[in-house]
Motif scaffolding. Sequence first.
Motif, mmCIF file in Angstrom:
data_model
loop_
_atom_site.group_PDB
_atom_site.id
_atom_site.type_symbol
_atom_site.label_atom_id
_atom_site.label_comp_id
_atom_site.label_asym_id
_atom_site.label_seq_id
_atom_site.Cartn_x
_atom_site.Cartn_y
_atom_site.Cartn_z
ATOM 1 N N CYS A 29 0.847 -1.191 0.000
ATOM 2 C CA CYS A 29 0.000 0.000 0.000
ATOM 3 C C CYS A 29 0.883 1.241 0.000
ATOM 4 C CB CYS A 29 -0.885 0.027 1.242
ATOM 5 S SG CYS A 29 -1.982 -1.398 1.399
ATOM 6 N N ILE A 30 0.420 2.254 -0.728
ATOM 7 C CA ILE A 30 1.121 3.534 -0.789
ATOM 8 C C ILE A 30 0.311 4.555 -0.005
ATOM 9 C CG2 ILE A 30 2.009 5.332 -2.321
ATOM 10 C CD1 ILE A 30 3.350 2.517 -2.562
ATOM 11 N N GLY A 31 0.981 5.231 0.921
ATOM 12 C CA GLY A 31 0.328 6.287 1.697
ATOM 13 C C GLY A 31 0.676 7.650 1.135
ATOM 14 N N ILE A 52 5.318 3.407 2.277
ATOM 15 C CA ILE A 52 4.998 2.027 1.897
ATOM 16 C C ILE A 52 4.667 1.213 3.134
ATOM 17 C CG2 ILE A 52 5.924 -0.105 0.887
ATOM 18 C CD1 ILE A 52 7.895 1.765 -0.697
ATOM 19 N N PHE A 53 3.562 0.472 3.061
ATOM 20 C CA PHE A 53 3.261 -0.498 4.114
ATOM 21 C C PHE A 53 2.583 -1.688 3.458
ATOM 22 C CE2 PHE A 53 -0.228 2.521 3.883
ATOM 23 C CZ PHE A 53 -1.366 1.743 3.958
ATOM 24 N N GLN A 54 2.353 -2.749 4.231
ATOM 25 C CA GLN A 54 1.733 -3.944 3.656
ATOM 26 C C GLN A 54 0.522 -4.376 4.470
ATOM 27 O OE1 GLN A 54 4.221 -7.283 2.414
ATOM 28 N NE2 GLN A 54 6.038 -5.964 2.497
ATOM 29 N N PHE A 78 -12.877 4.490 5.730
ATOM 30 C CA PHE A 78 -12.705 4.029 4.348
ATOM 31 C C PHE A 78 -11.592 4.839 3.690
ATOM 32 C CE2 PHE A 78 -16.015 7.313 4.424
ATOM 33 C CZ PHE A 78 -15.469 8.250 3.573
ATOM 34 N N GLU A 79 -10.860 4.200 2.771
ATOM 35 C CA GLU A 79 -9.958 4.880 1.840
ATOM 36 C C GLU A 79 -10.147 4.209 0.486
ATOM 37 O OE1 GLU A 79 -5.879 4.975 3.086
ATOM 38 O OE2 GLU A 79 -6.312 6.121 4.917
ATOM 39 N N GLY A 80 -10.845 4.861 -0.416
ATOM 40 C CA GLY A 80 -11.030 4.322 -1.757
ATOM 41 C C GLY A 80 -9.743 4.470 -2.562
ATOM 42 N N GLU A 81 -9.351 3.418 -3.274
ATOM 43 C CA GLU A 81 -8.076 3.454 -3.989
ATOM 44 C C GLU A 81 -8.148 2.662 -5.300
ATOM 45 O OE1 GLU A 81 -4.667 2.889 -1.531
ATOM 46 O OE2 GLU A 81 -5.625 3.903 0.178
ATOM 47 N N MET A 82 -7.354 3.086 -6.262
ATOM 48 C CA MET A 82 -7.129 2.289 -7.462
ATOM 49 C C MET A 82 -6.052 1.260 -7.135
ATOM 50 S SD MET A 82 -5.071 1.724 -10.285
ATOM 51 C CE MET A 82 -4.224 3.131 -11.019
ATOM 52 N N LEU A 109 -10.359 -0.929 -1.393
ATOM 53 C CA LEU A 109 -10.515 -0.160 -0.152
ATOM 54 C C LEU A 109 -9.363 -0.497 0.793
ATOM 55 C CD1 LEU A 109 -14.343 -0.549 0.529
ATOM 56 C CD2 LEU A 109 -13.121 1.639 0.428
ATOM 57 N N ASP A 110 -8.659 0.542 1.238
ATOM 58 C CA ASP A 110 -7.657 0.398 2.295
ATOM 59 C C ASP A 110 -8.362 0.760 3.601
ATOM 60 O OD1 ASP A 110 -5.599 0.713 4.129
ATOM 61 O OD2 ASP A 110 -4.702 2.442 3.095
ATOM 62 N N MET A 111 -9.057 -0.240 4.186
ATOM 63 C CA MET A 111 -9.808 0.040 5.414
ATOM 64 C C MET A 111 -8.815 0.244 6.571
ATOM 65 S SD MET A 111 -12.844 0.254 4.269
ATOM 66 C CE MET A 111 -13.755 0.474 5.810
ATOM 67 N N ALA A 130 -3.209 -0.210 12.669
ATOM 68 C CA ALA A 130 -4.148 0.646 11.942
ATOM 69 C C ALA A 130 -4.516 0.077 10.579
ATOM 70 C CB ALA A 130 -3.544 2.038 11.767
ATOM 71 N N LYS A 131 -3.602 -0.670 9.977
ATOM 72 C CA LYS A 131 -3.740 -1.005 8.563
ATOM 73 C C LYS A 131 -3.858 -2.489 8.257
ATOM 74 C CE LYS A 131 -3.348 3.114 6.563
ATOM 75 N NZ LYS A 131 -4.423 3.639 5.680
ATOM 76 N N SER A 132 -3.278 -3.337 9.083
ATOM 77 C CA SER A 132 -3.150 -4.754 8.736
ATOM 78 C C SER A 132 -4.008 -5.602 9.655
ATOM 79 C CB SER A 132 -1.684 -5.182 8.846
ATOM 80 O OG SER A 132 -0.895 -4.406 7.986
ATOM 81 N N GLY A 199 -3.029 4.494 -3.108
ATOM 82 C CA GLY A 199 -3.241 5.673 -2.282
ATOM 83 C C GLY A 199 -4.617 6.269 -2.455
ATOM 84 N N THR A 200 -5.048 6.985 -1.403
ATOM 85 C CA THR A 200 -6.417 7.506 -1.400
ATOM 86 C C THR A 200 -6.427 9.021 -1.538
ATOM 87 O OG1 THR A 200 -8.559 7.165 -0.298
ATOM 88 C CG2 THR A 200 -6.764 7.954 1.095
ATOM 89 N N PRO A 201 -7.446 9.566 -2.200
ATOM 90 C CA PRO A 201 -7.581 11.021 -2.280
ATOM 91 C C PRO A 201 -8.227 11.584 -1.007
ATOM 92 C CG PRO A 201 -9.341 9.983 -3.509
ATOM 93 C CD PRO A 201 -8.458 8.869 -2.993
HETATM 94 MN MN MN Z 1 -4.477 4.144 1.829
#
Ligand code: MN
Length: 232
Positions: A29-31, A52-54, A78-82, A109-111, A130-132, A199-201
């Motif tokens: 994942c890209i932050g 960068i995280f995983q 929520f974080e909507g991402e391509m 989604l990067d929840m 927070a992420k994994s 990454g999310t907008p």
């Molecule tokens: Mn994200």
Amino acid sequence: MNYAVSPPPQAYLDITGSDEKFPVRRIYCIGKNYTAHIIEMGGDVERDPPVIFQKPADSVVRNGGDIHYPAYTKNYHFEGEMVVVLKSGGYNIKTEDASSHIFGYAAGLDMTRRDHQAGALENGLPWEMAKSFDQSAPIGPVTRVEETGVITDGNLSLTVNGDVKQDVDMSLMIWKTDEIISKLSEQYELKAGDVIMTGTPAGVGAVVTGDIINVHVDGLQDLRVRITEPAG
Ligand code: MN
């Protein structure tokens, strides 16, 4: 192989218009990849190396559907991402060669357990909590790059219960997809099966049980997720 316990199932994604599946090796994942999101999170907007995280491969939720409100948070975002997925990889991939490693794209989604991200940052601790976590990576079906072309722009948008929360043109990414692949490959040997959330907008926010999240990326199948009662 004579495993002592049954091996876990291979995580995978569906592929639009195909019976074949895309096996997931790692989720990178890209932050901090859209300026307006960095500002809303209180960060600076220098073009620092990408964050960068995983997430674990088995945090994938295919095609959305119901996911549980996770344990251990009171601020579930929520974080909507391509999402871009790779058919090949290597070390030190040049930016101009990066697109040749792309298998396809999906909406994802990067929840995030935002309460733990803030706590970790304040205390100099990893983002892990927070992420994994379980079901933290809902990802829609993959559309092959032969159908989409290389995606460098187009709309990425997210609604909650029909209200637009995120809406951006992907040309506003700070680190473009080919640059992300190149940068990642400086640190990791990328391989077929690797999944990258780009990454999310701006516009991230909290959801609660019963909310329905829809992620749209131009040219791809929408991802739709409903938050259900807590797990366990
Ligand atoms: Mn994200």
